[in-house]
Design a protein around this motif. Sequence first.
Motif, PDB file in Angstrom:
ATOM      1  N   ASP A   1       0.843  -1.183   0.000  1.00 31.37           N
ATOM      2  CA  ASP A   1       0.000   0.000   0.000  1.00 31.37           C
ATOM      3  C   ASP A   1       0.892   1.251   0.000  1.00 31.37           C
ATOM      4  OD1 ASP A   1      -3.100   0.792   1.014  1.00 31.37           O
ATOM      5  OD2 ASP A   1      -1.549   2.274   1.428  1.00 31.37           O
TER       6      ASP A   1
ATOM      7  N   PRO B   1     -15.451  -4.800   2.401  1.00 31.25           N
ATOM      8  CA  PRO B   1     -15.250  -3.567   1.639  1.00 31.25           C
ATOM      9  C   PRO B   1     -15.670  -3.770   0.197  1.00 31.25           C
ATOM     10  CG  PRO B   1     -13.183  -4.746   1.821  1.00 31.25           C
ATOM     11  CD  PRO B   1     -14.199  -5.541   2.611  1.00 31.25           C
TER      12      PRO B   1
ATOM     13  N   HIS C   1      -7.757   2.187   8.693  1.00 36.30           N
ATOM     14  CA  HIS C   1      -7.923   1.324   7.518  1.00 36.30           C
ATOM     15  C   HIS C   1      -8.347  -0.063   7.999  1.00 36.30           C
ATOM     16  CE1 HIS C   1      -6.094  -0.652   3.691  1.00 36.30           C
ATOM     17  NE2 HIS C   1      -7.391  -0.546   3.626  1.00 36.30           N
TER      18      HIS C   1
ATOM     19  N   PRO D   1     -10.490  -2.831   6.526  1.00 37.29           N
ATOM     20  CA  PRO D   1     -11.277  -3.282   5.375  1.00 37.29           C
ATOM     21  C   PRO D   1     -12.553  -4.022   5.792  1.00 37.29           C
ATOM     22  CG  PRO D   1      -8.958  -3.676   4.981  1.00 37.29           C
ATOM     23  CD  PRO D   1      -9.085  -3.215   6.411  1.00 37.29           C
TER      24      PRO D   1
ATOM     25  N   ALA E   1     -12.834   2.398   4.788  1.00 36.86           N
ATOM     26  CA  ALA E   1     -12.830   1.285   3.835  1.00 36.86           C
ATOM     27  C   ALA E   1     -14.220   0.738   3.517  1.00 36.86           C
ATOM     28  CB  ALA E   1     -11.927   0.168   4.356  1.00 36.86           C
TER      29      ALA E   1
ATOM     30  N   ASN F   1     -12.317   1.027  -0.909  1.00 40.34           N
ATOM     31  CA  ASN F   1     -11.111   0.326  -0.471  1.00 40.34           C
ATOM     32  C   ASN F   1     -10.246  -0.060  -1.666  1.00 40.34           C
ATOM     33  OD1 ASN F   1      -9.514  -0.865   1.658  1.00 40.34           O
ATOM     34  ND2 ASN F   1     -10.171  -2.879   0.895  1.00 40.34           N
TER      35      ASN F   1
ATOM     36  N   ALA G   1      -5.854   2.480  -0.458  1.00 42.24           N
ATOM     37  CA  ALA G   1      -6.767   2.796   0.643  1.00 42.24           C
ATOM     38  C   ALA G   1      -6.027   3.213   1.913  1.00 42.24           C
ATOM     39  CB  ALA G   1      -7.679   1.609   0.925  1.00 42.24           C
TER      40      ALA G   1
ATOM     41  N   ARG H   1      -6.140   6.951   3.806  1.00 41.12           N
ATOM     42  CA  ARG H   1      -6.406   7.245   5.219  1.00 41.12           C
ATOM     43  C   ARG H   1      -5.479   8.371   5.701  1.00 41.12           C
ATOM     44  NH1 ARG H   1      -9.586   4.636   3.616  1.00 41.12           N
ATOM     45  NH2 ARG H   1     -10.581   6.646   3.806  1.00 41.12           N
TER      46      ARG H   1
END
Lengths: 353, 319
Positions: free
Chosen positions: A84, A203, A273, A275, A301, A305, A310, A314
């Motif tokens: 991520d 999500p 975060h 999900p 999420a 998401n 995602a 945040r």
Amino acid sequence: MRDVAIVAFGQSGTRRTSAEVSEVEMLMPVLHQVLGAVGLRAGEIDFTCSGSSDYLAGRAFSFTMALDGVGAWPPISESHVEMDGAWALYEAWVKLLTGEADTALVYSYGKSSPGDLPEVLTRQLDPYYVAPLWPDSVSLAALQAQALLDAGDTDERALAEVAARGRNAAADNPHAQVTGSAPPGALLDAPYLVRPLRRHDCPPIGDGAAAVVLAAGDTARRLCARPAWIRGMDHRIEPHGLGVRDLTRSPSTRLAATRAGAFEAPVDLAELHAPFTSQEIILRRELELDDAVRINPSGGAPAANPMMAAGLIRIGEAAAAIHRGDGDRALAHATSGPCLQQNLVAVLEGEAR
Amino acid sequence: MTPAPAPEVLKAPLVVEFPFTRSLGPVQSAFLTGLRERTVLGVRTAGGRVLVPPVEYDPDTAAELRDLVEVAPTGTVTTWAWNPAPRRGQPLSTPFAWALVRLDGADTALLHALDAPGPDAVRTGMRVRVRWAEEREGSITDIACFEPYDGPATQEPGPHDGVFADPVTGIVAPARLDYTYAPGRAQSRYLAALAGQKTVGERCPSCRKVYVPPRGACPTCGVATEEQVEVGPGGTVTTFCIVNIKARNLDIDVPYVYAHIALDGADLALHGRIGGIPYDQVRMGLRVTPVWTEGGRYPDHYRPTGEPDADYDTYKELL
């Protein structure tokens, strides 16, 4: 240590499919948005770091083609993480702390629509004992949710409340994929998707991109009226064996938050975060967030998401709240992997107004 | 100059398959060989915990682990989830529960499928036992699944030397992922034009370079290329190589020449095969033009035009 701040944040809308655009075509408007916000051209950025995974769209070396959107020729100082974008942000933050760069562009994108995401995500699991069983991401999250229910730490109605709160909050978020929700009680009338999870506990699967610009010290003050200063940031990981962990707890989140300084003063805003709805219950407990803290005013999420983006979103949402003056001290959290496997916590502050 | 039309979105199935061959550490080898022999092994940490499935290093201390223990093929569900729609590759093809199972004698839990008639027949704390696969080869799928079992442990935990005849030293983990690939706006436009035997690049609005094939962005300026420009059909070989290795699934005799070709009007060379000339006569500066086969959506190869070779100065920036 140098002060480093997030000075701009941008994101695409998150959509179930984006077949009409390639990754770079999806990403480029977001890059232009953040660079435009600070009045910089790509060539004026000292360091660029991105996060993405070729497995999502099944497109080898997609991140190199995404770099075309940055204007990476002649060669720029650049790096990439197969994670991520929150972890790309971490790398860029460290780079700025060393003094090797004064500005950084961080971006990430995920185009999950070409594949079957819950199946694609099985390929990130332990290849010896787990991946050969092809356990999909929803099923693994359901194991965690059941453990939480068995422990009496939550109930299905509380999980529905998490989903409804997020999706109703997202009504004001033009980038969200799912907005608005039936009342929690009505959500419980839906059948299970993978018991104990219903569809609202999961999500939405969507394609999207996000980007932030980081800057140090006076450069940050010049580029942004109210920079979101990164007071601390840390990331930690759980043992990879799911059966080794207590799935109802997230010691890695707590440790990352401690090292990021999250417990040194109260926060007024948290972007988590999570999900799956059950994961928000776990995170709130580990982060000691009570009802006085606004949780995921963006919707979080449950509303959008996009894989790989995602978590960065945040952090970006928390920073944007500080930019706007909607918060003074915010916590942002990102996760990666099954059942909150890896967790990153950042603490952001705006200067007194 | 033509403003770019909105293209029809091209899509095509894409299958990515990769059979990973993985070697095993000594603990993994003993565990997976044990499964083949209907024996479940764990590993004991310095702190006294028995980890099943066993790992090579202690998740708490990172210490090397080698102290193998045999545990029972019976155990207790620590958490579960009901999977009503099994997917390709999962252990059972009928609805089943995923379960983490702590085997008798173990301190950690193993993920696998639990065969049960329905979710109401499953609960945390229920007793289960291993159902062995009929054919076992030394992999986690030698456990077919778990099944309900109402009884005590069938085996006291005890030390095990981990020695078996013909130990498994590796696994082959096949993986297949199915995608519906879509190339996006710029490449859809390019491919659509190519199917009409036209090579259409895109011009950067900032530096004016024409990219062929276009990928949607100018890598120098970082902006979208949206102005379509037809280039070619003629072009110049800027550099080339002679291929002597026959590629699988490719029906072309070796040796053949693969070249960078700068089409007239393009600011970037594309790749193509050179035909219609002996391989050892291809040279830098050779003038070529595409050859389409009947119904082909892209040029099969490029052939010499017979024009005089291009002067080096005309393509030296495109090497």
